[in-house]
Design a protein around this motif. Structure first.
Motif, PDB file in Angstrom:
ATOM      1  N   LEU A 151     -44.274  66.359  25.337  1.00  0.00           N
ATOM      2  CA  LEU A 151     -42.974  66.016  24.773  1.00  0.00           C
ATOM      3  C   LEU A 151     -42.964  66.349  23.289  1.00  0.00           C
ATOM      4  CD1 LEU A 151     -42.348  62.505  26.385  1.00  0.00           C
ATOM      5  CD2 LEU A 151     -41.300  64.682  27.048  1.00  0.00           C
ATOM      6  N   ALA A 152     -41.865  66.934  22.833  1.00  0.00           N
ATOM      7  CA  ALA A 152     -41.696  67.216  21.404  1.00  0.00           C
ATOM      8  C   ALA A 152     -40.208  67.278  21.110  1.00  0.00           C
ATOM      9  CB  ALA A 152     -42.366  68.533  21.014  1.00  0.00           C
ATOM     10  N   THR A 153     -39.764  66.524  20.136  1.00  0.00           N
ATOM     11  CA  THR A 153     -38.345  66.499  19.784  1.00  0.00           C
ATOM     12  C   THR A 153     -37.942  67.772  19.051  1.00  0.00           C
ATOM     13  OG1 THR A 153     -38.888  65.304  17.752  1.00  0.00           O
ATOM     14  CG2 THR A 153     -38.254  63.984  19.666  1.00  0.00           C
ATOM     15  N   ARG A 154     -36.627  68.001  18.959  1.00  0.00           N
ATOM     16  CA  ARG A 154     -36.110  69.170  18.253  1.00  0.00           C
ATOM     17  C   ARG A 154     -36.289  69.011  16.750  1.00  0.00           C
ATOM     18  NH1 ARG A 154     -30.827  70.913  21.649  1.00  0.00           N
ATOM     19  NH2 ARG A 154     -30.161  71.768  19.651  1.00  0.00           N
ATOM     20  N   ILE A 207     -31.752  67.193  23.267  1.00  0.00           N
ATOM     21  CA  ILE A 207     -30.629  66.711  22.476  1.00  0.00           C
ATOM     22  C   ILE A 207     -31.153  66.189  21.143  1.00  0.00           C
ATOM     23  CG2 ILE A 207     -29.331  66.120  24.574  1.00  0.00           C
ATOM     24  CD1 ILE A 207     -29.878  63.160  23.905  1.00  0.00           C
ATOM     25  N   ASP A 208     -30.212  65.846  20.250  1.00  0.00           N
ATOM     26  CA  ASP A 208     -30.593  65.459  18.891  1.00  0.00           C
ATOM     27  C   ASP A 208     -30.391  63.990  18.570  1.00  0.00           C
ATOM     28  OD1 ASP A 208     -30.893  68.355  17.626  1.00  0.00           O
ATOM     29  OD2 ASP A 208     -29.048  68.351  18.799  1.00  0.00           O
ATOM     30  N   LEU A 209     -29.403  63.343  19.195  1.00  0.00           N
ATOM     31  CA  LEU A 209     -29.038  61.982  18.813  1.00  0.00           C
ATOM     32  C   LEU A 209     -28.665  61.148  20.033  1.00  0.00           C
ATOM     33  CD1 LEU A 209     -26.729  62.894  15.801  1.00  0.00           C
ATOM     34  CD2 LEU A 209     -28.816  61.510  15.600  1.00  0.00           C
ATOM     35  N   ILE A 248     -28.478  50.885  17.818  1.00  0.00           N
ATOM     36  CA  ILE A 248     -29.610  51.804  17.881  1.00  0.00           C
ATOM     37  C   ILE A 248     -29.181  53.219  17.498  1.00  0.00           C
ATOM     38  CG2 ILE A 248     -31.302  52.892  19.406  1.00  0.00           C
ATOM     39  CD1 ILE A 248     -31.902  49.965  18.740  1.00  0.00           C
ATOM     40  N   LEU A 249     -29.965  53.829  16.610  1.00  0.00           N
ATOM     41  CA  LEU A 249     -29.819  55.235  16.259  1.00  0.00           C
ATOM     42  C   LEU A 249     -31.149  55.914  16.535  1.00  0.00           C
ATOM     43  CD1 LEU A 249     -28.592  57.763  14.929  1.00  0.00           C
ATOM     44  CD2 LEU A 249     -29.235  56.797  12.696  1.00  0.00           C
ATOM     45  N   ALA A 250     -31.166  56.770  17.542  1.00  0.00           N
ATOM     46  CA  ALA A 250     -32.349  57.568  17.866  1.00  0.00           C
ATOM     47  C   ALA A 250     -32.063  59.008  17.491  1.00  0.00           C
ATOM     48  CB  ALA A 250     -32.679  57.462  19.350  1.00  0.00           C
ATOM     49  N   ALA A 251     -32.985  59.620  16.765  1.00  0.00           N
ATOM     50  CA  ALA A 251     -32.770  60.974  16.266  1.00  0.00           C
ATOM     51  C   ALA A 251     -34.013  61.819  16.479  1.00  0.00           C
ATOM     52  CB  ALA A 251     -32.402  60.941  14.785  1.00  0.00           C
ATOM     53  N   SER A 252     -33.787  63.125  16.535  1.00  0.00           N
ATOM     54  CA  SER A 252     -34.866  64.059  16.815  1.00  0.00           C
ATOM     55  C   SER A 252     -35.851  64.198  15.671  1.00  0.00           C
ATOM     56  CB  SER A 252     -34.277  65.429  17.151  1.00  0.00           C
ATOM     57  OG  SER A 252     -33.453  65.881  16.078  1.00  0.00           O
ATOM     58  N   CYS A 253     -35.401  63.972  14.434  1.00  0.00           N
ATOM     59  CA  CYS A 253     -36.272  64.170  13.273  1.00  0.00           C
ATOM     60  C   CYS A 253     -35.695  63.397  12.087  1.00  0.00           C
ATOM     61  CB  CYS A 253     -36.392  65.651  12.939  1.00  0.00           C
ATOM     62  SG  CYS A 253     -34.846  66.416  12.423  1.00  0.00           S
TER      63      CYS A 253
END
Length: 266
Positions: A151-154, A207-209, A248-253
């Motif tokens: 797994l790796a986020t954008r 996805i990003d957010l 909740i705010l989840a973000a890729s970076c």
């Protein structure tokens, strides 16, 4: 709390997968059954619970009683149970019961283990699709019927290029919904109705957010562990740790997180 040994970490991972296996079997017994019914836990709105929710949690608790009896437990359907080890298992036996009732495969089972700082390892499992996402203790990976991969986020990108998801278009209170839509209008694509699967997609780099409100600890602790392990960021709407849920705010970076945070707060 003292640093966990490699042996303890390995045991916790093994137990978590045993819980996910048990919940997968329990939930699939009733999924897409034409006889499935639900009752509401609230009188003012439809907050469903089914026999599958309770069976799933009961099966997981039975395993914990045998294999980790001194750990605490917090589950959506059966409440909290104190422990003595400083570790607590946080269980959502079906995250997305509305989706489960509708027959869509975006619900999931959320399993995490937490210490006093918050979740340290978590699993997002989708039983029907057969996909499992895990993060923590140096692991960040998914496995499913088509592949197993890390797994790796954008990486960083402008909000105008971001994909954003949330379970409900109305997102909490009127003010919270207004803040969400202010952010969504700046993003490239908005999708709804994916429950915990949106967090898995973020961890997998699709996805990003993800932005939501009104969540509980059992809704967020597994996603926090998985996304953080994959390189993402999960906080509340003020940028603070959110292991107890809420907004909740989840973000890729970090860059995308900072940009989204600024828009949410006007």
């Amino acid at each position: 709390m003292a640093e966990l040994s490699n042996e303890t970490r390995a045991e916790l991972i093994d137990v978590a997968h045993a819980l996910a296996d048990a919940a997968r079997e329990a939930t699939l017994v009733h999924f897409r059954s034409l006889a499935l019914t639900a009752e509401s836990k609230e009188s003012q709105r439809f907050d469903p619970v089914t026999v599958a929710d309770r069976l799933s949690e009961d099966r997981m608790r039975a395993i914990l009683a045998q294999r980790r009896p001194q750990d605490g437990i917090l589950g959506e359907e059966r409440g909290s149970q104190a422990g003595t080890t400083g570790l607590t298992w946080v269980l959502d036996p079906i995250d997305g019961t509305r989706s489960y009732l509708a027959g869509t495969p975006t619900w999931g089972v959320l399993i995490s283990v937490a210490d006093e700082t918050g979740p340290i390892y978590g699993i997002i499992d989708q039983p029907y699709i057969g996909e499992r996402f895990e993060g923590g203790f140096g692991r960040a990976q998914m496995q499913g019927p088509h592949w197993q991969r890390a797994l790796a986020t954008r990486g960083p990108r402008a909000l105008a290029d971001c994909l954003i998801m949330s379970t409900f278009p109305e997102v909490g209170t009127a003010d919270e919904a207004a803040a969400f839509h202010r952010l969504a209008r700046q993003c490239r694509l908005t999708r709804y109705g994916t429950d915990c699967y949106a967090y898995a997609l973020l961890a997998a780099g699709h996805i990003d957010l993800v932005v939501e409100a009104g969540l509980q600890a059992y809704d967020v602790q597994a996603p926090i562990a998985v996304i953080t392990a994959a390189g993402g960021v999960v906080t509340d709407w003020q940028g603070q740790p959110a292991p107890q849920g809420g907004r909740i705010l989840a973000a890729s970076c970090p860059d995308v997180h900072a940009a989204a945070l600024a828009v949410l707060n006007g």
